[in-house]
Design a protein around this motif. Structure first.
Motif, PDB file in Angstrom:
ATOM      1  N   GLN A 108      16.561  -1.356  -0.094  1.00 13.51           N
ATOM      2  CA  GLN A 108      15.370  -2.177   0.060  1.00 13.51           C
ATOM      3  C   GLN A 108      14.766  -2.496  -1.315  1.00 13.51           C
ATOM      4  OE1 GLN A 108      14.338  -3.226   3.280  1.00 13.51           O
ATOM      5  NE2 GLN A 108      16.354  -2.382   3.754  1.00 13.51           N
ATOM      6  N   GLU A 109      13.737  -3.365  -1.308  1.00 14.17           N
ATOM      7  CA  GLU A 109      13.097  -3.743  -2.573  1.00 14.17           C
ATOM      8  C   GLU A 109      12.615  -2.527  -3.345  1.00 14.17           C
ATOM      9  OE1 GLU A 109       9.970  -6.540  -2.187  1.00 14.17           O
ATOM     10  OE2 GLU A 109      11.291  -8.245  -1.815  1.00 14.17           O
ATOM     11  N   ASN A 110      11.954  -1.600  -2.632  1.00 15.02           N
ATOM     12  CA  ASN A 110      11.431  -0.423  -3.328  1.00 15.02           C
ATOM     13  C   ASN A 110      12.541   0.469  -3.858  1.00 15.02           C
ATOM     14  OD1 ASN A 110       8.737  -0.893  -3.377  1.00 15.02           O
ATOM     15  ND2 ASN A 110       8.152   0.820  -2.082  1.00 15.02           N
ATOM     16  N   SER A 111      13.705   0.457  -3.228  1.00 10.80           N
ATOM     17  CA  SER A 111      14.836   1.235  -3.742  1.00 10.80           C
ATOM     18  C   SER A 111      15.164   0.765  -5.152  1.00 10.80           C
ATOM     19  CB  SER A 111      16.067   1.060  -2.841  1.00 10.80           C
ATOM     20  OG  SER A 111      15.767   1.360  -1.494  1.00 10.80           O
ATOM     21  N   ARG A 112      15.132  -0.561  -5.350  1.00  5.43           N
ATOM     22  CA  ARG A 112      15.423  -1.112  -6.668  1.00  5.43           C
ATOM     23  C   ARG A 112      14.263  -0.872  -7.631  1.00  5.43           C
ATOM     24  NH1 ARG A 112      17.145  -5.272  -3.119  1.00  5.43           N
ATOM     25  NH2 ARG A 112      19.421  -5.457  -3.018  1.00  5.43           N
ATOM     26  N   ARG A 113      13.035  -1.069  -7.136  1.00  7.16           N
ATOM     27  CA  ARG A 113      11.874  -0.857  -8.009  1.00  7.16           C
ATOM     28  C   ARG A 113      11.833   0.580  -8.515  1.00  7.16           C
ATOM     29  NH1 ARG A 113       8.708  -4.191  -4.230  1.00  7.16           N
ATOM     30  NH2 ARG A 113       8.416  -6.225  -5.224  1.00  7.16           N
ATOM     31  N   THR A 144       5.651 -12.220 -23.130  1.00  7.27           N
ATOM     32  CA  THR A 144       6.951 -12.718 -23.589  1.00  7.27           C
ATOM     33  C   THR A 144       7.845 -13.102 -22.419  1.00  7.27           C
ATOM     34  OG1 THR A 144       6.758 -11.196 -25.459  1.00  7.27           O
ATOM     35  CG2 THR A 144       8.905 -12.211 -25.095  1.00  7.27           C
ATOM     36  N   LYS A 145       7.951 -12.199 -21.440  1.00  8.46           N
ATOM     37  CA  LYS A 145       8.724 -12.512 -20.237  1.00  8.46           C
ATOM     38  C   LYS A 145       8.290 -11.581 -19.110  1.00  8.46           C
ATOM     39  CE  LYS A 145      12.707  -9.599 -21.503  1.00  8.46           C
ATOM     40  NZ  LYS A 145      14.160  -9.569 -21.753  1.00  8.46           N
ATOM     41  N   VAL A 146       8.496 -12.026 -17.895  1.00  8.43           N
ATOM     42  CA  VAL A 146       8.155 -11.251 -16.704  1.00  8.43           C
ATOM     43  C   VAL A 146       9.419 -11.058 -15.886  1.00  8.43           C
ATOM     44  CG1 VAL A 146       6.776 -11.172 -14.587  1.00  8.43           C
ATOM     45  CG2 VAL A 146       5.783 -12.100 -16.684  1.00  8.43           C
ATOM     46  N   ILE A 147       9.610  -9.826 -15.399  1.00  4.92           N
ATOM     47  CA  ILE A 147      10.815  -9.470 -14.652  1.00  4.92           C
ATOM     48  C   ILE A 147      10.412  -8.998 -13.262  1.00  4.92           C
ATOM     49  CG2 ILE A 147      12.887  -8.024 -14.623  1.00  4.92           C
ATOM     50  CD1 ILE A 147      12.263  -7.517 -17.671  1.00  4.92           C
ATOM     51  N   ASP A 148      11.085  -9.496 -12.247  1.00  2.00           N
ATOM     52  CA  ASP A 148      10.911  -8.961 -10.893  1.00  2.00           C
ATOM     53  C   ASP A 148      11.798  -7.720 -10.798  1.00  2.00           C
ATOM     54  OD1 ASP A 148      11.053  -8.313  -8.196  1.00  2.00           O
ATOM     55  OD2 ASP A 148      10.826 -10.401  -7.558  1.00  2.00           O
ATOM     56  N   ALA A 149      11.184  -6.538 -10.689  1.00  2.00           N
ATOM     57  CA  ALA A 149      11.949  -5.292 -10.738  1.00  2.00           C
ATOM     58  C   ALA A 149      12.869  -5.123  -9.543  1.00  2.00           C
ATOM     59  CB  ALA A 149      10.996  -4.100 -10.825  1.00  2.00           C
ATOM     60  N   SER A 150      12.662  -5.899  -8.470  1.00  2.00           N
ATOM     61  CA  SER A 150      13.516  -5.747  -7.295  1.00  2.00           C
ATOM     62  C   SER A 150      14.803  -6.552  -7.395  1.00  2.00           C
ATOM     63  CB  SER A 150      12.761  -6.155  -6.024  1.00  2.00           C
ATOM     64  OG  SER A 150      12.482  -7.541  -6.028  1.00  2.00           O
ATOM     65  N   LEU A 173      15.588  -8.233 -10.785  1.00  2.00           N
ATOM     66  CA  LEU A 173      15.818  -8.386 -12.219  1.00  2.00           C
ATOM     67  C   LEU A 173      15.814  -9.840 -12.682  1.00  2.00           C
ATOM     68  CD1 LEU A 173      18.588  -5.682 -12.816  1.00  2.00           C
ATOM     69  CD2 LEU A 173      16.108  -5.421 -12.822  1.00  2.00           C
ATOM     70  N   GLN A 174      15.188 -10.727 -11.895  1.00  7.46           N
ATOM     71  CA  GLN A 174      15.080 -12.126 -12.291  1.00  7.46           C
ATOM     72  C   GLN A 174      13.941 -12.292 -13.302  1.00  7.46           C
ATOM     73  OE1 GLN A 174      17.219 -14.731 -11.259  1.00  7.46           O
ATOM     74  NE2 GLN A 174      18.350 -12.926 -10.553  1.00  7.46           N
ATOM     75  N   ASN A 175      14.182 -13.061 -14.374  1.00 10.10           N
ATOM     76  CA  ASN A 175      13.172 -13.343 -15.386  1.00 10.10           C
ATOM     77  C   ASN A 175      12.394 -14.605 -15.036  1.00 10.10           C
ATOM     78  OD1 ASN A 175      14.106 -11.153 -16.748  1.00 10.10           O
ATOM     79  ND2 ASN A 175      15.054 -12.288 -18.414  1.00 10.10           N
ATOM     80  N   ALA A 176      11.132 -14.620 -15.459  1.00 16.93           N
ATOM     81  CA  ALA A 176      10.303 -15.799 -15.234  1.00 16.93           C
ATOM     82  C   ALA A 176       9.334 -15.952 -16.394  1.00 16.93           C
ATOM     83  CB  ALA A 176       9.536 -15.659 -13.919  1.00 16.93           C
ATOM     84  N   VAL A 177       8.898 -17.183 -16.637  1.00 20.83           N
ATOM     85  CA  VAL A 177       7.855 -17.458 -17.626  1.00 20.83           C
ATOM     86  C   VAL A 177       6.549 -17.617 -16.859  1.00 20.83           C
ATOM     87  CG1 VAL A 177       7.032 -19.023 -19.407  1.00 20.83           C
ATOM     88  CG2 VAL A 177       9.496 -18.591 -19.155  1.00 20.83           C
ATOM     89  N   LYS A 178       5.586 -16.710 -17.113  1.00 20.66           N
ATOM     90  CA  LYS A 178       4.337 -16.716 -16.353  1.00 20.66           C
ATOM     91  C   LYS A 178       3.166 -16.493 -17.301  1.00 20.66           C
ATOM     92  CE  LYS A 178       4.384 -14.349 -12.481  1.00 20.66           C
ATOM     93  NZ  LYS A 178       4.608 -13.250 -11.500  1.00 20.66           N
ATOM     94  N   GLU A 179       1.995 -16.910 -16.849  1.00 21.92           N
ATOM     95  CA  GLU A 179       0.771 -16.730 -17.626  1.00 21.92           C
ATOM     96  C   GLU A 179       0.002 -15.501 -17.187  1.00 21.92           C
ATOM     97  OE1 GLU A 179      -0.329 -18.493 -20.359  1.00 21.92           O
ATOM     98  OE2 GLU A 179       1.745 -19.186 -20.214  1.00 21.92           O
ATOM     99  N   SER A 180       0.491 -14.811 -16.170  1.00 21.23           N
ATOM    100  CA  SER A 180      -0.143 -13.569 -15.709  1.00 21.23           C
ATOM    101  C   SER A 180       0.941 -12.608 -15.257  1.00 21.23           C
ATOM    102  CB  SER A 180      -1.113 -13.846 -14.560  1.00 21.23           C
ATOM    103  OG  SER A 180      -0.412 -14.331 -13.430  1.00 21.23           O
ATOM    104  N   ILE A 181       0.569 -11.344 -15.107  1.00 20.15           N
ATOM    105  CA  ILE A 181       1.510 -10.320 -14.642  1.00 20.15           C
ATOM    106  C   ILE A 181       1.033  -9.879 -13.269  1.00 20.15           C
ATOM    107  CG2 ILE A 181       2.611  -8.112 -15.166  1.00 20.15           C
ATOM    108  CD1 ILE A 181       1.720  -8.543 -18.097  1.00 20.15           C
ATOM    109  N   ASP A 190       5.334  -6.726 -10.850  1.00 18.24           N
ATOM    110  CA  ASP A 190       6.081  -7.319 -11.961  1.00 18.24           C
ATOM    111  C   ASP A 190       6.300  -6.293 -13.062  1.00 18.24           C
ATOM    112  OD1 ASP A 190       6.289  -9.821 -10.864  1.00 18.24           O
ATOM    113  OD2 ASP A 190       4.608 -10.683 -11.977  1.00 18.24           O
ATOM    114  N   VAL A 191       7.380  -6.479 -13.786  1.00 23.10           N
ATOM    115  CA  VAL A 191       7.620  -5.762 -15.037  1.00 23.10           C
ATOM    116  C   VAL A 191       7.588  -6.811 -16.140  1.00 23.10           C
ATOM    117  CG1 VAL A 191       9.224  -4.365 -16.374  1.00 23.10           C
ATOM    118  CG2 VAL A 191       9.014  -3.995 -13.918  1.00 23.10           C
ATOM    119  N   ALA A 192       6.830  -6.559 -17.183  1.00 25.67           N
ATOM    120  CA  ALA A 192       6.653  -7.580 -18.214  1.00 25.67           C
ATOM    121  C   ALA A 192       6.895  -7.025 -19.600  1.00 25.67           C
ATOM    122  CB  ALA A 192       5.245  -8.171 -18.139  1.00 25.67           C
TER     123      ALA A 192
END
Length: 599
Positions: free
Chosen positions: A122-127, A353-359, A361-369, A373-375
């Motif tokens: 599940q998502e939390n398993s990855r997080r 610099t970058k934001v990562i979805d810990a579930s 591992l996709q990177n995104a460019v965002k103005e908030s965390i 999120d892992v940033a």
């Protein structure tokens, strides 16, 4: 000679309802580690309530959480084997309690990560895997639980192992072992199970007993965050003890130490322990105190190091990898509280610099965390802190971030970055390293003069009467018998600043630095200097605080309109007479305990 049993901290994590509590209950029961009669008591309670007994209820009973049916806080429980005692830190699986998992995991030597064989990853398993990686827990055992629900299928087991291994490989986590288990029936928990003939590995308990206890980091450079400073006065005891817990390294009597970020230096006179024989040396994990050859004044939050060893980083701009768990997103422009070791300092985001979805591992460019999120980002602190980089000393690279009085995130420091005040900080560290301490202590001066040392900064716009108030305050305090001195800005500009062009706006920081250094000498002498300056900002005050202890500075703003971002101690918007304005400042000094307040 008494034998001290070895202990080991383990953390157990996993998605909600994947069976963590059942596995813990089994470990407690099957190792005979429960309080006497607890197993029978819980079974009887289930019988009376016509409820099937489950081993998870043992943990619920111990934590008084049975009504809620979920584990809501990191809790400590214990079981034992012939080899050692185990302390389980049960980290919650619910997303809303993820921050408690982080708090628990940071103390663990081994992590058990539970995945439901029937539900799969599940998502939390990855997080959880990602967060364990960030926290640097190297011993990770993955338990594929509820194998009874999939008929102990080797195919199901191998499929989960393959999928989860692919994910963990991306974050450089290599599990020590995958174990097929059934917490409900106790299969492969304390002994190998006949239900999984295709599995040739060890049981959970055998794997745990196979780990060697992590050695304390005595071989690393010495680091001890200052927890508190104690001053004794009874029965002629005039010791000043700096106390804390050693994170890494060893120290012995006679070692020369340096405190960061202040750069103050001294030599260890004795190592103190509470209600124990005084040792000649101490190492990582020890909660100790020091006395010194000379009086030294340091505060909670500084880091003790040994002179000659690799120094920690000191600065207020850091590149970090952080996870965010707060209900509100972490945003630019907002002030948070950064806690590193025992230091606490306001901080804000300078750049994401970058934001990562810990579930995934996709990177995104965002103005908030956002939550979960892992940033990777750059943080700028209001004041310099002492720290190490994660790749050098993990213990002093970890931090948490507080938002609205709650821990909302945390992470590790990746890189130190140049900041505007580095030049000034280097000068002050050098000054503190070379400072010749007087044989007269701060307390002796305060007792002799009947006052505590302080620097009074009176600021505001031009032509609001700052200098008049300062001089009248000097006269009032002088007539009261205080050691006080008005330090006019011209005295510095045309004296110690004579080599600087007065019209050069870029030289303002150097003017403030020199003013601060002169003020620091006066403060150290036990006096109360009073200085005036036009429109001091928060940044200006930070320069002054680099040279003079911040808890010794009183900031007064004069005038109705506050035109800078300064955080003042007293605002005098208007006054009928100089006497009235001076009276307000004097009252503040009395309230702060700087001068005597009559009763």
């Amino acid at each position: 000679m008494s034998f001290v049993r070895e202990d080991m901290n383990i953390v157990i994590v996993g998605h909600v309802d994947h069976g963590k509590s059942t596995i813990i209950g089994r470990l407690l029961a099957d190792t005979n580690s429960l309080p006497e009669g607890k197993l029978e008591q819980v079974k009887e309670r289930c019988r009376r309530n016509s409820k099937p007994f489950e081993y998870a209820f043992l943990l619920d009973a111990l934590k008084d959480e049975q009504e809620q049916g979920i584990t809501i806080d990191a809790a400590r429980c214990f079981f034992k084997t012939d080899r050692r005692d185990y302390i389980i830190i049960d980290a919650p699986g619910h997303i809303e309690f993820l921050k408690n998992m982080v708090t628990g995991a940071s103390r663990a030597e081994v992590a058990l990560l539970v995945i439901d064989a029937n539900e799969g990853i599940q998502e939390n398993s990855r997080r959880h895997g990602y967060l364990l990686s960030m926290l640097g827990i190297k011993n990770v055992v993955v338990l594929i639980n509820k194998m009874d629900l999939v008929d102990y299928s080797e195919e199901v087991f191998n499929k989960i192992v393959k999928e989860y291994t692919e994910f963990l490989n991306k974050i450089d986590v290599e599990p020590n072992q995958y174990i097929p288990v059934s917490g409900f029936f106790g299969e492969n928990i304390v002994a190998s199970s006949e239900k999984t003939p295709w599995y040739s590995g060890s049981s959970v308990l055998e794997v745990l007993d196979g780990f060697d206890k992590e050695k304390l980091p005595d071989d690393k450079p010495f680091r001890m965050p200052v927890q508190a400073v104690y001053k004794f006065t009874g029965d002629g005891d005039n010791r000043r003890i700096v106390a804390g817990t050693i994170e890494t390294g060893r120290i012995k009597v006679g070692d020369e130490v340096v405190f960061y970020p202040s750069g103050k230096r001294n030599k260890i006179n004795s190592i103190e322990l509470f209600n124990a024989e005084i040792p000649e040396s101490a190492g990582a994990g020890s909660a100790i105190g020091f006395t010194f050859d000379e009086q030294i004044y340091v505060k909670r939050g500084e880091v003790v190091t040994i002179a000659g060893q690799p120094k920690p980083k000191v600065g207020n701009r850091i590149k970090v990898n952080l996870f965010w768990l707060g209900r509100q997103s972490m945003v630019k422009g907002k002030e948070y509280l950064l806690k590193v070791g025992t230091a606490k300092v306001p901080v804000r985001i300078e750049e994401i610099t970058k934001v990562i979805d810990a579930s995934n591992l996709q990177n995104a460019v965002k103005e908030s965390i956002d939550r979960h999120d892992v940033a990777e980002c750059i943080l700028i602190a209001q004041k310099p802190i002492a720290y190490d980089l994660a790749q050098d000393i993990a213990q002093t690279s970890r931090f948490v971030i507080v938002d609205n009085y709650e821990i909302a995130g945390g992470g590790i420091i990746l890189k130190d970055l140049e900041d505007d005040s580095a030049w000034l900080r280097d000068k002050v560290i050098l000054r503190n390293n070379k400072w010749e301490n007087s044989n007269i202590s701060r307390e002796e001066r305060a007792e002799k003069y009947g006052q505590k040392q302080a620097l009074i900064c009176i600021t505001g716009q031009k032509d609001v009467g700052k200098k008049s108030i300062a001089k009248e305050l000097e006269r009032k305090l002088f007539n009261d018998g205080r050691i006080v001195y008005f330090l006019g800005i011209s005295n510095v500009l045309y004296g110690v600043d004579a080599d600087i062009k007065h019209t050069d706006n870029d030289s303002r920081e150097e003017h403030l630095r020199r003013l601060s250094e002169v003020s620091n000498i006066l403060v150290d002498s036990g006096a109360i200097p009073i200085v005036t300056a036009v429109e001091l900002s928060k940044g200006d005050v930070e320069i002054i605080e680099t040279a003079v202890d911040s808890d010794r500075i009183i900031k007064v703003w004069v005038g109705e309109e506050v035109t800078t971002d300064i955080e003042y101690d007293l605002h005098i918007p208007n006054y009928d007479s100089l006497e009235a304005a001076v009276s307000k400042v004097k009252t503040l000094l009395q309230d702060r305990g700087i001068i005597f307040k009559p009763f």
